[in-house]
Scaffold this active site. Structure first.
Site, PDB file in Angstrom:
ATOM      1  N   GLU A  87      41.753  45.520  36.661  1.00  0.00           N
ATOM      2  CA  GLU A  87      41.349  44.550  37.696  1.00  0.00           C
ATOM      3  C   GLU A  87      41.759  45.040  39.073  1.00  0.00           C
ATOM      4  O   GLU A  87      40.997  44.933  40.048  1.00  0.00           O
ATOM      5  CB  GLU A  87      42.016  43.187  37.439  1.00  0.00           C
TER       6      GLU A  87
ATOM      7  N   HIS B  18      36.873  38.112  36.977  1.00  0.00           N
ATOM      8  CA  HIS B  18      37.093  37.362  35.741  1.00  0.00           C
ATOM      9  C   HIS B  18      37.609  38.337  34.679  1.00  0.00           C
ATOM     10  O   HIS B  18      37.059  39.433  34.528  1.00  0.00           O
ATOM     11  CB  HIS B  18      35.785  36.712  35.271  1.00  0.00           C
TER      12      HIS B  18
ATOM     13  N   ASP C 102      31.311  31.154  35.790  1.00  0.00           N
ATOM     14  CA  ASP C 102      31.342  32.548  35.317  1.00  0.00           C
ATOM     15  C   ASP C 102      29.941  33.058  34.960  1.00  0.00           C
ATOM     16  O   ASP C 102      29.771  33.840  34.028  1.00  0.00           O
ATOM     17  CB  ASP C 102      32.280  32.679  34.090  1.00  0.00           C
TER      18      ASP C 102
HETATM   19  C1  GAR Z   1      43.600  37.477  36.888  1.00  0.00           C
HETATM   20  O1  GAR Z   1      43.702  38.084  35.617  1.00  0.00           O
HETATM   21  C2  GAR Z   1      42.187  37.005  37.146  1.00  0.00           C
HETATM   22  O2  GAR Z   1      41.211  37.856  36.610  1.00  0.00           O
HETATM   23  C3  GAR Z   1      42.203  35.683  36.445  1.00  0.00           C
HETATM   24  O3  GAR Z   1      43.454  35.115  36.714  1.00  0.00           O
HETATM   25  C4  GAR Z   1      44.392  36.175  36.920  1.00  0.00           C
HETATM   26  C5  GAR Z   1      45.049  35.963  38.264  1.00  0.00           C
HETATM   27  O4  GAR Z   1      46.098  36.861  38.457  1.00  0.00           O
HETATM   28  N1  GAR Z   1      41.135  34.852  36.883  1.00  0.00           N
HETATM   29  C6  GAR Z   1      40.531  33.958  36.116  1.00  0.00           C
HETATM   30  O5  GAR Z   1      40.848  33.734  34.973  1.00  0.00           O
HETATM   31  C7  GAR Z   1      39.394  33.216  36.798  1.00  0.00           C
HETATM   32  N2  GAR Z   1      38.675  32.426  35.865  1.00  0.00           N
HETATM   33  P1  GAR Z   1      46.605  37.207  39.918  1.00  0.00           P
HETATM   34  O6  GAR Z   1      46.912  35.865  40.603  1.00  0.00           O
HETATM   35  O7  GAR Z   1      47.838  38.017  39.700  1.00  0.00           O
HETATM   36  O8  GAR Z   1      45.519  37.961  40.617  1.00  0.00           O
END
Ligand code: GAR
Length: 195
Positions: A175, A110, A146
């Site tokens: 991340e 998250h 969450d």
């Molecule tokens: C990421 O920043 C992840 O942390 C977020 O969506 C993005 C996905 O990017 N997740 C959330 O917001 C979950 N609630 P990605 O598809 O490039 O990994």
């Protein structure tokens, strides 16, 4: 024995790619056995296919309700016999039944320092709150959104002049390091879910 990991995505899949890249290391304790998406157009599906990883896509829109969608998703996941399921930008809320079935094996990343900034638009939330630090969290998934126990966090500063895009980009770099590290901890048994 490497742990078998399925990844659930809805879009771009950059965290998925970070996990796939980490799992290429011979000493990484997990292997990625399948990528599932609720969005057949998710860009990450094509990336995974190029990497030779099994993919499955079932649009939630094709099902009358959440239980029937999740039953189909469970069948797709069961075929891969995963030990661990990683949510990586999977943008559907999961039912309590699904979370409980995979309890202790289901983790999410998250883009905030939970318990701060739950839900959507976390970078906008951080800027609006005026916090000096922001970041990302890997946590076990439980029925509350969450809310599950935290596994690991990474922090970034909020800088003068930041926009939600500049902040998101700074967090995303973290991340991509945090998720492989947290998955490795779980796969090695260094962290365990206690309800
Ligand atoms: C990421 O920043 C992840 O942390 C977020 O969506 C993005 C996905 O990017 N997740 C959330 O917001 C979950 N609630 P990605 O598809 O490039 O990994």
């Amino acid at each position: 024995m490497k742990k078998r990991v399925a990844i659930l995505i809805s879009g771009r899949g950059s965290n998925m790619s970070a996990l796939i890249a980490a799992a290429r290391a011979p000493d990484y304790p997990a292997e990625i056995v399948g990528i599932f998406s609720n969005n057949p157009d998710a860009a990450g599906l094509a990336v995974a296919a190029v990497d030779g990883i099994a993919t499955a896509a079932l649009s939630h829109k094709a099902y009358p309700d959440k239980p029937s969608f999740e039953a189909a998703m469970n069948a797709a996941l069961d075929a891969w016999q995963p030990d661990i399921i990683c949510l990586a930008g999977f943008m559907r809320l999961l039912s309590a039944d699904f979370c409980n079935r995979w309890a202790g094996k289901l983790i999410n990343i998250h883009p905030s320092l939970l318990p701060l900034h739950k839900g959507l638009h976390t970078h906008e939330q951080a800027l609006a709150a005026g916090v000096a630090e922001h970041g990302c969290t890997v946590h076990f998934v439980t029925p509350g959104m969450d809310e599950g126990p935290l596994i690991a966090q990474a922090r970034v500063p909020v800088l003068p002049g930041d926009t939600s895009d500049s902040l998101a980009a700074r967090v995303l770099v973290e991340e991509h390091k945090l998720y492989p590290a947290a998955l490795a901890m779980l796969a090695r048994g260094e962290v365990r879910f206690a309800s």
